[in-house]
Design a protein around this motif. Structure first.
Motif, PDB file in Angstrom:
ATOM      1  N   ALA A  74       0.839  -1.203   0.000  1.00  0.00           N
ATOM      2  CA  ALA A  74       0.000   0.000   0.000  1.00  0.00           C
ATOM      3  C   ALA A  74       0.866   1.243   0.000  1.00  0.00           C
ATOM      4  O   ALA A  74       1.692   1.445   0.904  1.00  0.00           O
ATOM      5  N   ARG A  75       0.665   2.090  -1.019  1.00  0.00           N
ATOM      6  CA  ARG A  75       1.381   3.366  -1.127  1.00  0.00           C
ATOM      7  C   ARG A  75       0.348   4.483  -1.207  1.00  0.00           C
ATOM      8  O   ARG A  75      -0.667   4.361  -1.893  1.00  0.00           O
ATOM      9  N   PHE A  76       0.662   5.581  -0.515  1.00  0.00           N
ATOM     10  CA  PHE A  76      -0.306   6.676  -0.407  1.00  0.00           C
ATOM     11  C   PHE A  76       0.421   8.003  -0.571  1.00  0.00           C
ATOM     12  O   PHE A  76       1.375   8.299   0.146  1.00  0.00           O
ATOM     13  N   SER A 124      -9.319   3.230   0.692  1.00  0.00           N
ATOM     14  CA  SER A 124      -9.391   2.404  -0.510  1.00  0.00           C
ATOM     15  C   SER A 124      -8.051   1.732  -0.788  1.00  0.00           C
ATOM     16  O   SER A 124      -7.993   0.567  -1.186  1.00  0.00           O
ATOM     17  N   VAL A 125      -6.968   2.476  -0.580  1.00  0.00           N
ATOM     18  CA  VAL A 125      -5.627   1.907  -0.742  1.00  0.00           C
ATOM     19  C   VAL A 125      -5.435   0.745   0.227  1.00  0.00           C
ATOM     20  O   VAL A 125      -4.949  -0.335  -0.148  1.00  0.00           O
ATOM     21  N   THR A 128      -7.795  -2.536  -0.243  1.00  0.00           N
ATOM     22  CA  THR A 128      -7.445  -3.336  -1.413  1.00  0.00           C
ATOM     23  C   THR A 128      -6.051  -3.945  -1.309  1.00  0.00           C
ATOM     24  O   THR A 128      -5.629  -4.665  -2.227  1.00  0.00           O
ATOM     25  N   SER A 129      -5.341  -3.677  -0.217  1.00  0.00           N
ATOM     26  CA  SER A 129      -3.990  -4.218  -0.049  1.00  0.00           C
ATOM     27  C   SER A 129      -4.044  -5.631   0.533  1.00  0.00           C
ATOM     28  O   SER A 129      -5.019  -6.020   1.181  1.00  0.00           O
ATOM     29  N   ASN A 153      -3.418   8.011  -6.407  1.00  0.00           N
ATOM     30  CA  ASN A 153      -3.197   6.908  -5.474  1.00  0.00           C
ATOM     31  C   ASN A 153      -3.687   5.584  -6.040  1.00  0.00           C
ATOM     32  O   ASN A 153      -3.111   4.529  -5.743  1.00  0.00           O
ATOM     33  N   ALA A 154      -4.724   5.622  -6.857  1.00  0.00           N
ATOM     34  CA  ALA A 154      -5.134   4.398  -7.548  1.00  0.00           C
ATOM     35  C   ALA A 154      -4.016   3.920  -8.474  1.00  0.00           C
ATOM     36  O   ALA A 154      -3.671   2.732  -8.506  1.00  0.00           O
ATOM     37  N   ASN A 157      -1.083   2.214  -6.924  1.00  0.00           N
ATOM     38  CA  ASN A 157      -1.381   0.869  -6.432  1.00  0.00           C
ATOM     39  C   ASN A 157      -1.988  -0.019  -7.512  1.00  0.00           C
ATOM     40  O   ASN A 157      -2.812  -0.891  -7.237  1.00  0.00           O
TER      41      ASN A 157
END
Length: 324
Positions: A74-76, A124-125, A128-129, A153-154, A157
């Motif tokens: 997960a990256r944000f 959401s990130v 979905t991780s 961000n979508a 990821n």
């Protein structure tokens, strides 16, 4: 540019697992330390004053993007020095701990996450991780500026969740007037003289079933962070609420009448739960006054869990208590 000078066209990266910050100049490293210190100092006061400090600090900084590694999958991203999200540079900080705890307790469940008022898409990130179960998700955001960050961000990821630039309302159709000055507080429920941002198309939760985005036979976790239109959103999600759904709604600390809860408890079959700090468990809210000891800070919002589902009720009740 020397071999050791970071490239300004590349983002800073921060790994919350290790505390490592890469790609920062000496000035930015000093700023990151100041941000972390500010987060720790303001933590006892629900981080009041933190955003002001970040705003002052950011005037001396170049426009840079920060990409935070939240977990191994997960990256944000957000602007360096952002007054809301920069608190993530404090590794001790947990954003909406009650939601993280709930999601980690239902990793094994096959559900779709619906992130309403997604902002830049942190949940959401995470949902979905892989550590959270790699669930499908739809992220809905009213602000076009926020939606651009959400799409970023979508992309970071692997475009593993859908992004929709829309507002949530009681009925689908037409447009709503979005207003506000802070990206985390844009609302379609502002007064007529509020700072105008844009007009945005409106959808209802039930219209996500009508347009085929959601299959009513599935299970859903819906997060409603819609800045004052929670009841409208719930009214527009009756069909979804009758399905196997749990909705997380914000009860703002400043509302001492507990208006969202009063509406929920008046609906046939609706049950509400909240994480009670006294017991460390998700406790059922049987009357609005129960929230008096929960909502102790008038400046922040509190998540309540609303459902008609026997399945989700049992998952809340069976969640292990918080170990202090």
């Amino acid at each position: 540019m020397t071999a050791y000078e970071p490239r300004r066209d590349q983002p800073l990266t921060f790994d919350r697992r290790t505390g490592r910050l890469d790609g920062a100049t000496l000035r930015e490293r000093a700023a990151a330390l100041a941000i972390k210190a500010g987060a720790r100092l303001t933590e006892p006061f629900a981080h009041r004053g933190f955003s002001l400090g970040c705003r002052i600090l950011s005037r001396a900084l170049d426009d840079r993007e920060t990409v935070v590694q939240l977990n191994e999958d997960a990256r944000f991203a957000f602007p360096f020095g952002d007054g809301y999200w920069s608190v993530l540079l404090d590794r001790r900080y947990v954003y909406e701990a009650e939601l993280e705890r709930f999601l980690m307790n239902v990793v094994d469940v096959d559900y779709t996450f619906v992130d309403c008022g997604a902002n830049y898409g942190l949940w959401s990130v995470l949902a979905t991780s892989r550590p959270f179960g790699a669930h499908p998700a739809i992220a809905i955001e009213a602000s076009s500026r926020n939606a651009a960050k959400l799409r970023r961000n979508a992309e970071l990821n692997g475009n593993r969740f859908a992004v929709r630039h829309q507002a949530i309302g009681a009925t689908a159709g037409g447009v709503a007037r979005l207003s506000g000055r802070k990206h985390e507080a844009f609302t379609i429920a502002g007064p007529d003289d509020a700072a105008f941002c844009e007009e945005v198309p409106v959808v209802s939760l039930d219209s996500l079933i009508g347009d085929g985005s959601l299959d009513p036979s599935g299970r859903f976790i819906v997060k409603l962070d819609v800045e004052g239109v929670e009841i409208d959103a719930l009214q527009g999600g009756q069909r979804l609420l009758d399905a196997d759904t749990i909705m997380l709604c914000e009860e703002h600390g400043a509302d001492r009448s507990h208006g969202v809860t009063r509406w929920v408890l008046a609906q046939p079959g609706c049950r509400e739960f909240v994480l009670d700090p006294r017991t460390g468990r998700f406790e059922e809210v049987r009357e609005p006054g129960f929230l008096d000891h929960i909502k102790t800070n008038h400046a922040v919002g509190y998540n309540v869990f609303v459902t008609k589902s026997v399945f989700w009720t049992e998952r809340l009740r069976s969640a292990p208590p918080v170990v202090r």
